[in-house]
Motif scaffolding. Structure first.
Motif, short mmCIF file in Angstrom:
data_model
loop_
_atom_site.label_atom_id
_atom_site.label_comp_id
_atom_site.label_asym_id
_atom_site.label_seq_id
_atom_site.Cartn_x
_atom_site.Cartn_y
_atom_site.Cartn_z
N UNK A 128 -3.44 2.69 -7.99
CA UNK A 128 -3.75 3.49 -6.82
C UNK A 128 -2.91 3.09 -5.63
N UNK A 129 -3.19 3.71 -4.50
CA UNK A 129 -2.46 3.44 -3.27
C UNK A 129 -3.38 2.79 -2.25
N UNK A 130 -2.77 2.08 -1.31
CA UNK A 130 -3.56 1.43 -0.27
C UNK A 130 -3.42 -0.08 -0.31
N UNK A 131 -4.36 -0.76 0.33
CA UNK A 131 -4.31 -2.22 0.46
C UNK A 131 -4.46 -2.89 -0.89
N UNK A 132 -3.97 -4.11 -0.97
CA UNK A 132 -4.15 -4.89 -2.18
C UNK A 132 -5.63 -5.07 -2.48
N UNK A 133 -6.02 -5.04 -3.73
CA UNK A 133 -7.41 -5.37 -4.08
C UNK A 133 -7.75 -6.77 -3.58
N UNK A 134 -8.92 -6.91 -2.99
CA UNK A 134 -9.30 -8.17 -2.34
C UNK A 134 -10.42 -8.85 -3.11
N UNK A 135 -10.18 -10.09 -3.49
CA UNK A 135 -11.20 -10.93 -4.12
C UNK A 135 -11.61 -11.99 -3.11
N UNK A 136 -12.84 -11.90 -2.63
CA UNK A 136 -13.41 -12.89 -1.71
C UNK A 136 -14.44 -13.68 -2.51
N UNK A 137 -14.00 -14.82 -3.05
CA UNK A 137 -14.90 -15.54 -3.96
C UNK A 137 -15.91 -16.41 -3.24
N UNK A 138 -15.84 -16.46 -1.90
CA UNK A 138 -16.87 -17.09 -1.08
C UNK A 138 -17.22 -18.49 -1.60
N UNK A 139 -18.50 -18.77 -1.82
CA UNK A 139 -18.92 -20.12 -2.24
C UNK A 139 -19.26 -20.16 -3.73
N UNK A 140 -18.72 -19.23 -4.52
CA UNK A 140 -18.96 -19.25 -5.96
C UNK A 140 -18.24 -20.43 -6.60
N UNK A 141 -18.69 -20.79 -7.80
CA UNK A 141 -18.03 -21.91 -8.49
C UNK A 141 -18.30 -21.83 -9.98
N UNK A 142 -17.42 -22.47 -10.73
CA UNK A 142 -17.60 -22.70 -12.16
C UNK A 142 -17.37 -24.19 -12.39
N UNK A 143 -18.33 -24.86 -12.98
CA UNK A 143 -18.25 -26.31 -13.18
C UNK A 143 -17.97 -27.03 -11.86
#
Length: 713
Positions: A128-143
């Motif tokens: 699609x067109x427009x801004x880059x997809x944004x991943x805001x992972x905030x305070x999530x975690x794995x291990x």
């Protein structure tokens, strides 16, 4: 929107990622072995066909607002919604995962599974067109660890076109924007990981192993050691992160039972990235075999983030773009600005411990607080050539910080420009063998040059303060005649340090054993004899008409009137204040247009003395002099016995200190310089004094002259 055809998907992926391959590198683990020739190190990428020839796979779509995790995910109209749905899937060769442009996934992350194959990588990108997809992972975690995107124990992935952030979070944990890790029972030899065109910002972790883009081979109680080949990190922007912008790391450096401490990363290319406002280091390559790091920009490295989090790593030392435990590296066409000196370091470039046979070339650095280059112990056979340094500040040890125990280092054909006000050394001491050759040092500060048995100088050009480097048998003390010294602001404007026609640096250098293939500006080597500095000019060099450093102990060829003239301690002095005019001249009455330069020292309070130009006889000449009584540099004309001041400029004068005076006569124009800085120019209103000799003149004063040089264009 319906399902695109296969050709359209392939074209979309190709346009998105614009893949370029890593350069080919070979060889095994090398620990300070015999030096190799590094002359052919302007490396070009090989042809990459992965964007146009791919095995058929499935394309999956993810839409943060219009998708559904119960949908098939295989078209834009049946897109998935969450990143958790992506994490539950194991992907295979030729698959693509495309996030919709403008989408935002907050409190989510990607933990990607499965491997592609040679010629059929798995692609993570956008549609699609427009801004880059944004991943805001905030305070999530794995291990216990946070990340925006993780690739663990996988190969053949290409990531691009994303925005990743976490913002300030209260939890003390490791965080990375993109984390590529080898660990545990699935660890081993991995290949083809490309991270491109991704914007990572405001990610704050707890130690040096976190930050923007992080490749890490981790030690565990189970599983083999991890290594990577074909790693490309290109075109990314990393801003406002803690601790490190882009890095490679292996725990082999901490575990003596592991084998790949010097070659965990082969075929590594870090290219065209912008890394700014970093808490600790900018770009750091550890355990690389023949990595290529080029065309990157770093700015404000070292505790420059906006974060106020209390758990950030307590910083001691930082550098902008550097290497550790690495062999045959090439760092080129990079630029580094405003690296901070905290408890130490603060340089843009660093040959750190266990770095062998590596080179920094064609790089530009400016306003870095720790000087230009750090060289640590346990290093050998490294080269620093054709770089330009402008006002790297040096707060203590010098433009070069050479740690005790550093090995052989060749420093040739660089430019080091420092403006007034800087106080540290120009070069540092070392117990290793350091050879400075064909460099141009322009020093308007007060720093001196380190002299020791292991530091040698040969065929360098010196201008400004402390220019008389006594240990350089073929030195030139003169203005290099740069186009605009001090006037650069980066690679694009570094032409300020090209040599103008008539420069004494042209064709006056000496051939070196590892010259490379071109100069800073891409000109092939050599255009005639080697030049001094980072520019190999095709222009004609200045013609030396006369050069006298009085090292032979006499003033043969000089004719004096008035005063008491003699040569002592390798300089020409007049020691009587009784004579109203003391004058000594040399050269040819037929000289017309030329430049005369010499180091002049006023030897009593309120003294005046300076260079004589176009001397026809005692009643007809020009005079460019210093005057302690008025703290000025003045230009006089004496015609028909009448002495008249025609120009002047304020210049602080201190008796007992040498100042470098230079005057150029060209046609009817006279231009005067003090310590390399132009202070006045004047054009005669009518033709007069068209030719003549040169000399030294003073009035009721004592003065000393050294290192006189007369050149013609």
């Amino acid at each position: 929107m319906g399902l695109p055809n296969a050709a359209a998907v392939l074209a979309l992926v190709a346009a998105l990622l614009l893949p370029q391959p890593a350069h080919a590198a070979g060889g095994g683990t090398v620990r300070g072995a015999a030096a190799v020739d590094v002359t052919a190190t302007v490396r070009a990428p090989a042809v990459d066909v992965t964007a146009t020839v791919r095995a058929a796979g499935t394309t999956y779509y993810v839409d943060a607002t219009g998708g559904s995790d119960s949908a098939a995910g295989t078209s834009s109209s049946t897109a998935w919604k969450t990143l958790g749905k992506v994490n539950a899937q194991t992907f295979g060769p030729g698959d693509s995962v495309l996030l919709r442009s403008g989408g935002v996934w907050t409190g989510q992350y990607l933990d990607l599974r499965g491997s592609g194959a040679a010629g059929a990588p798995i692609v993570l990108g956008q549609y699609g067109t427009g801004a880059k997809p944004r991943i805001d992972f905030a305070d999530t975690s794995v291990d216990g660890e946070g990340f925006g995107v993780r690739l663990k124990n996988v190969s053949h992935w290409e990531i691009g076109g994303l925005e990743i952030t976490s913002g300030q979070q209260p939890t003390d944990r490791r965080r990375s924007g993109v984390l590529v890790v080898g660990e545990g029972t699935g660890a081993g030899d991995f290949t083809h990981i490309h991270v491109k065109n991704t914007y990572i910002h405001d990610v704050f972790g707890t130690d040096r192993r976190t930050g923007g883009i992080n490749f890490h081979a981790r030690g565990t109680s189970t599983g083999p050691e991890s290594t990577w080949t074909d790693v490309l990190i290109e075109g990314n922007t990393v801003d406002n992160v803690a601790d490190t912008g882009i890095q490679t790391m292996t725990d082999a450096l901490l575990n003596t039972t592991w084998a790949h401490d010097l070659d965990a990363f082969r075929d590594l290319v870090i290219r065209g990235n912008t890394v700014t406002r970093i808490h600790r280091d900018g770009i750091l390559v550890r355990s690389g075999l023949a990595p290529l790091v080029e065309r990157n920009t770093t700015d404000r490295i070292g505790e420059s983030t906006t974060s106020t989090l209390p758990y950030l790593d307590d910083i001691a030392v930082v550098a902008a773009q550097w290497m550790y435990a690495t062999t045959d590296a090439v760092f080129q066409f990079n630029q580094a600005f405003r690296t901070r000196r905290l408890d130490g370091d603060g340089q843009p470039w660093d040959f750190d411990q266990r770095v062998y046979r590596s080179v920094y070339q064609y790089n530009y650095s400016q306003d870095n607080e720790g000087g230009t280059l750090l060289v640590m112990d346990q290093t050998d056979d490294n080269v620093f050539r054709y770089n330009i340094s402008q006002n790297d500040l040096d707060r203590s040890v010098g433009v070069f910080h050479l740690v005790s125990g550093s090995g052989d280092l060749k420093v040739h054909n660089n430019v080091f420009y420092r403006s007034a006000g800087q106080t540290g050394q120009m070069t540092g001491t070392s117990t290793g063998k350091v050879a400075y050759t064909n460099n141009v040092f322009v020093n308007q500060g007060s720093g001196a040059y380190s002299i020791s048995g292991n530091v040698t100088y040969d065929h360098n050009l010196y201008s400004g303060t402390n220019a008389n480097q006594p240990n350089d048998p073929y030195k030139i003390i003169a203005s290099p005649r740069f186009v605009a010294p001090g006037g650069a602001s980066g690679l694009a404007s570094a032409g300020a340090y090209k040599l103008q026609p008539g420069s004494p640096g042209i064709d006056s250098g000496v051939a070196v054993s590892s010259p490379g293939t071109q100069d800073f500006f891409g000109t092939a080597l050599y255009q005639g004899s080697p030049d001094r500095g980072a520019h190999e000019s095709a222009a004609a060099p200045a013609t030396t008409l006369l050069s006298d450093d009085f090292g032979d102990g006499d003033a043969a060829g000089w004719t004096s009137t008035g005063g008491s003239w003699s040569v002592a301690s390798g300089a020409y002095s007049q020691t009587s204040t009784a004579a109203a005019e003391s004058l000594s001249v040399t050269g040819s009455a037929g000289w017309t247009d030329y430049t005369v330069q010499g180091r002049v020292r006023l030897d009593n309070a309120n003294a005046n003395a300076g260079l004589v130009l176009r001397y026809a006889d005692a009643a007809n000449f020009y005079l460019f002099r210093l005057n302690d009584g008025t703290d000025t540099a003045d230009l006089y004309r004496k015609v028909g016995g009448t002495l008249t001041q025609v120009a002047g400029a304020s210049v602080p004068i201190t008796p007992g200190a040498f100042r470098t005076l230079r005057a150029t006569v060209s046609g009817s124009t006279v231009t005067g310089f003090v310590d390399g800085n132009q202070v006045l120019t004047w054009t005669a209103p009518a033709a007069e004094l068209t030719a003549g000799k040169v000399g030294l003149r003073m009035h009721s004063s004592t003065a000393t002259l050294d290192d006189l040089r007369v050149t013609a264009p």
